[in-house]
Design a protein around this motif. Structure first.
Motif, PDB file in Angstrom:
ATOM      1  N   CYS A 376      18.460 -53.877 -25.330  1.00  0.00           N
ATOM      2  CA  CYS A 376      19.276 -54.280 -26.476  1.00  0.00           C
ATOM      3  C   CYS A 376      18.396 -54.471 -27.722  1.00  0.00           C
ATOM      4  O   CYS A 376      18.711 -53.967 -28.811  1.00  0.00           O
ATOM      5  N   ILE A 380      18.343 -52.252 -31.335  1.00  0.00           N
ATOM      6  CA  ILE A 380      18.385 -52.788 -32.702  1.00  0.00           C
ATOM      7  C   ILE A 380      17.200 -52.224 -33.501  1.00  0.00           C
ATOM      8  O   ILE A 380      17.346 -51.783 -34.647  1.00  0.00           O
ATOM      9  N   SER A 383      17.636 -48.425 -34.321  1.00  0.00           N
ATOM     10  CA  SER A 383      18.600 -48.211 -35.396  1.00  0.00           C
ATOM     11  C   SER A 383      18.031 -48.683 -36.734  1.00  0.00           C
ATOM     12  O   SER A 383      18.183 -48.013 -37.773  1.00  0.00           O
ATOM     13  N   SER A 395      24.458 -53.025 -30.477  1.00  0.00           N
ATOM     14  CA  SER A 395      23.298 -52.315 -29.938  1.00  0.00           C
ATOM     15  C   SER A 395      23.590 -51.723 -28.556  1.00  0.00           C
ATOM     16  O   SER A 395      23.148 -50.623 -28.235  1.00  0.00           O
TER      17      SER A 395
END
Ligand SMILES: *Cc1c(COP(=O)(O)O)cnc(C)c1O
Length: 499
Positions: A376, A380, A383, A395
């Protein structure tokens, strides 16, 4: 004039109910512990017609297609709540890379997707209460997003008092402030000693407590809940999928997959109903966090919580074991008799399983995958490196979309983004700021946010600013600061509504 009354189905009985949408909204539990739901959804004959409508008019068409008959002025008033959203598009569709889009559902007043339903829902309930000349006490328990959205929706409603129970210390600073700074006189907030499970079980105990209900009634209030199994909340979670089709159609894209970060399965159920209404969604992909019960179900057909324990993750709104809206999916596929058997098995054995053929039927539409907390954070970061900041819930969906791309899926994919990153600043900062864990721990949300903003500036030479309504939260007076023992809530609530 002919006044058509249409009744809802219930998930555990083939008997036709005599419950209208409004009745089910006020009292959401059906017979035998089941849920009210839509049945025999007919697809739109000419769905493209909806693509020329604004958001409120799209909602009205959808309600009418679902046979939901509401007073026109009431529905208009409820839908006007979308005028308070920060984006004119209500839910903007953003292209982040080839074949990959994000639908941002967090432009409502509390920066999370719960606003999409709770803003119109609360206005509708207030209108109904006024029309009935009745007063309602609305209870909710929250892990962080439902509470603020409920309070914001009901603030200053004349015929409603709303209460929210949350685990003190268990939310982000911003989530807490969104509740504790609420100064409307008809709202109250109870921060309890304990976790979300305790908040939820306290709420359930109050709803079952006859003495509590009688006392609430004798104070002039009827008791209701704004929880996520309420069919009215699901009804307001369909229209935003039509925004996707409308926007993609302009770019000559005629079908798409959606990737939904899921917990109680309400958002994804909205996608499923949208598909039944004829929206060209090909696959509905369910993204889970370490609480992977939905992924297990959609990949194996087995729903087994016998030996599962809830894990606290970076995406707390998806930390769940019993995903209530799966019941409505089972009903839609297999009917009431089968659903009742499966749900009774879940209630008594914490387990159910569907047959292989049933699973194959569901897998024609649904895919699922779960991601760890480490993944996760990686999502993040990835991205962010590409110039787009996402929250930890989103995420999980982002990671699933990327994974599917690697598996050579060329279909247009749409990630459903459920929260603004500022609401989960700690996880986002961990992923995007170069800070050691000790420093990270010592920072509050406001400091975390300014670190994230600096990171964006350093990496992308981009000046991003945090909305003033978030920053204002840090300057507002916290009103509801007391810490309560969960056992004492009953008397506190009763003495408050008697005021
Ligand atoms: C509530 C929530 C979810 C989960 O939605 P469900 O409808 O329960 O599946 C996901 N992300 C965020 C940020 C939420 O608030």
């Amino acid at each position: 004039m002919h006044n058509k009354q249409s009744f809802l189905a219930q998930t555990r009985s083939k008997e036709v109910t005599n419950k209208t949408f409004i009745q089910a909204m006020l009292d959401p539990n059906a017979d035998f512990g089941g849920l009210y739901t839509f049945d025999n959804i007919a697809p739109f004959k000419d769905i493209k017609k909806l693509y020329s409508l604004n958001y409120a008019d799209m909602c009205k068409e959808i309600f009418s297609q679902l046979d939901i008959n509401l007073d026109k002025d009431m529905l208009d008033y409820a839908l006007q709540s979308y005028n308070n959203f920060r984006s004119q598009d209500i839910a903007p569709l953003v292209n982040i890379e080839s074949n990959l889009y994000v639908l941002e559902l967090y432009h409502g007043p509390t920066y999370a997707f719960k606003d999409m339903a709770l803003q119109p829902f609360s206005r509708l309930l207030d209108s109904i209460a006024k029309k009935q000349n009745k007063k309602y006490l609305i209870l909710s328990a929250t892990s962080g997003d439902t509470g603020p959205a409920t309070l914001s929706g009901f603030a200053n409603s004349s015929n409603i008092k709303a209460i929210c129970i949350y685990p003190k210390g268990g939310t982000s600073d911003i989530q807490r402030l969104q509740m504790t700074t609420q100064d409307a006189k008809n709202l109250n907030v109870f921060g309890i000693d304990g976790d979300f499970d305790l908040a939820q079980s306290t709420l359930k105990a109050l709803l079952k407590d006859k003495d509590f209900r009688d006392s609430v009634n004798s104070s002039g209030y009827a008791l209701s809940v704004a929880n996520s199994v309420n069919i009215a909340r699901i009804a307001f979670q369909i229209a935003y999928y039509f925004i996707i089709a409308k926007e993609l159609y302009k770019q000559n894209i005629y079908n798409f997959d959606v990737i939904v970060p899921s917990g109680n399965f309400g958002n994804a159920l909205g996608a499923f109903f949208a598909k039944q209404l004829g929206l060209p969604i090909t696959k509905i992909c369910i993204a889970s966090n370490p609480n992977d019960i939905l992924t297990q179900f959609f990949t194996t057909g087995i729903y087994d919580i016998k030996s599962k324990k809830l894990k606290l993750s970076y995406s707390p709104a998806m930390d769940i074991l019993k995903s209530s809206n799966i019941e409505r999916l089972l009903f839609a596929y297999f009917g009431a008799d089968r659903t009742r058997d499966l749900m009774q098995s879940l209630d008594t054995n914490n387990y159910f399983s569907i047959t292989n053929n049933e699973l194959l039927e569901i897998q024609k539409i649904f895919e699922a995958k779960s991601f760890s907390d480490n993944e996760c954070i990686g999502g993040i970061r990835d991205s962010f490196n590409n110039g787009y900041v996402i929250d930890p819930h989103t995420s999980n969906a982002y990671l699933f979309a990327k994974y599917r791309k690697q598996c050579d899926i060329t279909q247009t994919q749409v990630i459903i983004s459920t929260a603004h990153f500022a609401k989960f600043a700690r996880a986002v900062c961990k992923a995007t700021c170069d800070l050691d864990s000790k420093t990270l721990e010592s920072l509050n949300d406001k400091e975390l946010l300014s670190n994230i903003i600096s990171s964006i500036k350093n990496k992308h030479s981009k000046e991003l600013s945090i909305d003033s309504s978030i920053l204002e939260l840090f300057t507002k007076q916290e009103i509801h600061t007391k810490r309560y023992d969960a056992n004492t809530l009953k008397e506190h609530i009763l003495s408050w509504i008697r005021l």
